[in-house]
Design a protein around this motif. Structure first.
Motif, PDB file in Angstrom:
ATOM      1  N   ASP A   1      -3.203   4.010  -2.545  1.00 28.79           N
ATOM      2  CA  ASP A   1      -2.875   3.249  -3.745  1.00 28.79           C
ATOM      3  C   ASP A   1      -2.388   1.863  -3.336  1.00 28.79           C
ATOM      4  O   ASP A   1      -1.753   1.691  -2.292  1.00 28.79           O
ATOM      5  CB  ASP A   1      -1.784   3.967  -4.550  1.00 28.79           C
TER       6      ASP A   1
ATOM      7  N   SER B   1      -2.622  -2.824 -10.155  1.00 25.89           N
ATOM      8  CA  SER B   1      -2.691  -1.663  -9.263  1.00 25.89           C
ATOM      9  C   SER B   1      -4.128  -1.185  -9.143  1.00 25.89           C
ATOM     10  O   SER B   1      -4.915  -1.287 -10.087  1.00 25.89           O
ATOM     11  CB  SER B   1      -1.812  -0.522  -9.786  1.00 25.89           C
ATOM     12  N   GLU B   2      -4.441  -0.647  -7.978  1.00 25.26           N
ATOM     13  CA  GLU B   2      -5.739  -0.029  -7.725  1.00 25.26           C
ATOM     14  C   GLU B   2      -5.533   1.195  -6.843  1.00 25.26           C
ATOM     15  O   GLU B   2      -4.513   1.331  -6.162  1.00 25.26           O
ATOM     16  CB  GLU B   2      -6.695  -1.003  -7.019  1.00 25.26           C
ATOM     17  N   SER B   3      -6.518   2.074  -6.859  1.00 23.05           N
ATOM     18  CA  SER B   3      -6.513   3.239  -5.982  1.00 23.05           C
ATOM     19  C   SER B   3      -7.888   3.347  -5.330  1.00 23.05           C
ATOM     20  O   SER B   3      -8.912   3.192  -6.010  1.00 23.05           O
ATOM     21  CB  SER B   3      -6.204   4.518  -6.769  1.00 23.05           C
TER      22      SER B   3
ATOM     23  N   THR C   1      -6.937   8.716   0.583  1.00 24.75           N
ATOM     24  CA  THR C   1      -6.797   7.985  -0.677  1.00 24.75           C
ATOM     25  C   THR C   1      -5.568   7.099  -0.569  1.00 24.75           C
ATOM     26  O   THR C   1      -4.496   7.558  -0.176  1.00 24.75           O
ATOM     27  CB  THR C   1      -6.655   8.938  -1.869  1.00 24.75           C
TER      28      THR C   1
ATOM     29  N   THR D   1     -10.428   5.603  -2.681  1.00 29.57           N
ATOM     30  CA  THR D   1     -10.719   6.833  -1.940  1.00 29.57           C
ATOM     31  C   THR D   1     -11.705   6.499  -0.832  1.00 29.57           C
ATOM     32  O   THR D   1     -12.797   5.988  -1.093  1.00 29.57           O
ATOM     33  CB  THR D   1     -11.303   7.913  -2.862  1.00 29.57           C
TER      34      THR D   1
ATOM     35  N   TRP E   1       0.848  -1.193   0.000  1.00 31.66           N
ATOM     36  CA  TRP E   1       0.000   0.000   0.000  1.00 31.66           C
ATOM     37  C   TRP E   1       0.884   1.244   0.000  1.00 31.66           C
ATOM     38  O   TRP E   1       2.042   1.194   0.398  1.00 31.66           O
ATOM     39  CB  TRP E   1      -0.895   0.012   1.233  1.00 31.66           C
ATOM     40  N   SER E   2       0.304   2.352  -0.432  1.00 25.00           N
ATOM     41  CA  SER E   2       1.066   3.598  -0.512  1.00 25.00           C
ATOM     42  C   SER E   2       1.475   4.134   0.858  1.00 25.00           C
ATOM     43  O   SER E   2       2.373   4.974   0.944  1.00 25.00           O
ATOM     44  CB  SER E   2       0.260   4.670  -1.268  1.00 25.00           C
TER      45      SER E   2
END
Length: 220
Positions: free
Chosen positions: A110, A122-124, A108, A126, A92-93
């Motif tokens: 990523d 990849s996914e993002s 949010t 919110t 995860w980001s």
């Protein structure tokens, strides 16, 4: 890759693959059907079809719980990964590496998932709020002992244990004060029920936001 071996006939054997490779092994093959022609020293031939399979595409399924309000930090994301070739690497980001993230506020994030063959997806996400504010301040209480709305309950104030609640009558006299709000105000002062009237409140959440001010009315 695919590898074959020949027997019978008269050695030596030659191998000709459908993509022009020669030898017993073909590499760099795509998924699908490939064939190889095997010839012996007398030009006797046999043909073999080789099917190269591939795993299903990587997919991510997610379950998101929205945080209740800006200061609740009770949101979460849980993911599951299918397809590709396990084991999966999850990043995860925010640096997390698990399938479950908890205690989230509005944010949010990523996500990158890598399988054992270095295939990536990849996914993002919110994360939104269920409510824009945490505290809802009712304007009326009816302390008549009927079990309904007898006390001034303030939904959401439990997120602010250091909050102070002050109530004043129309002449500016403080009739209630509480640091934290464990025991809701029941419309009394000094043990006696106050008259039906409008009272002024000041609620300081002590979180850096402006104080909440307004009127609470006792209705009998």
């Amino acid at each position: 890759a695919a590898e074959v071996s020949a027997s019978g006939g008269t050695a030596p054997y030659t191998y000709e693959w459908s993509d022009q490779q020669t030898g017993t092994q073909a590499t760099g093959l795509s998924a699908g059907s490939h064939h190889v022609i095997i010839s012996d020293a007398n030009q006797c031939r046999d043909t073999l079809n080789v099917d190269i399979l591939q795993p299903d595409a990587l997919q991510i399924q997610e379950s998101i719980t929205q945080p209740y309000c800006p200061d609740s930090y009770d949101g979460s994301i849980e993911i599951s990964v299918t397809g590709g070739t396990p084991p999966y690497s999850i990043l995860w980001s925010d640096g997390s590496t698990g399938t479950l993230l908890q205690d989230l506020g509005q944010t949010t994030l990523d996500l990158e998932v890598t399988d054992d063959n270095q295939c990536r997806i990849s996914e993002s996400y919110t994360i939104s709020l269920h409510l824009p504010t945490c505290v809802f301040v009712p304007e009326i209480i009816t302390p008549n002992n009927d079990g309904y709305n007898d006390a001034w309950r303030i939904p959401g104030i439990e997120f602010y244990p250091g909050a102070t609640v002050e109530i004043y009558d129309r002449w500016g006299k403080q009739v209630f004060y509480s640091k934290g709000y464990v025991q809701p105000w029941d419309g009394t002062y000094d043990g006696k029920l106050l008259p039906m009237d409008s009272y002024h409140y000041v609620i300081n959440l002590n979180n850096g936001s402006p104080a909440l001010v307004g009127n609470i009315t006792i209705v009998k």
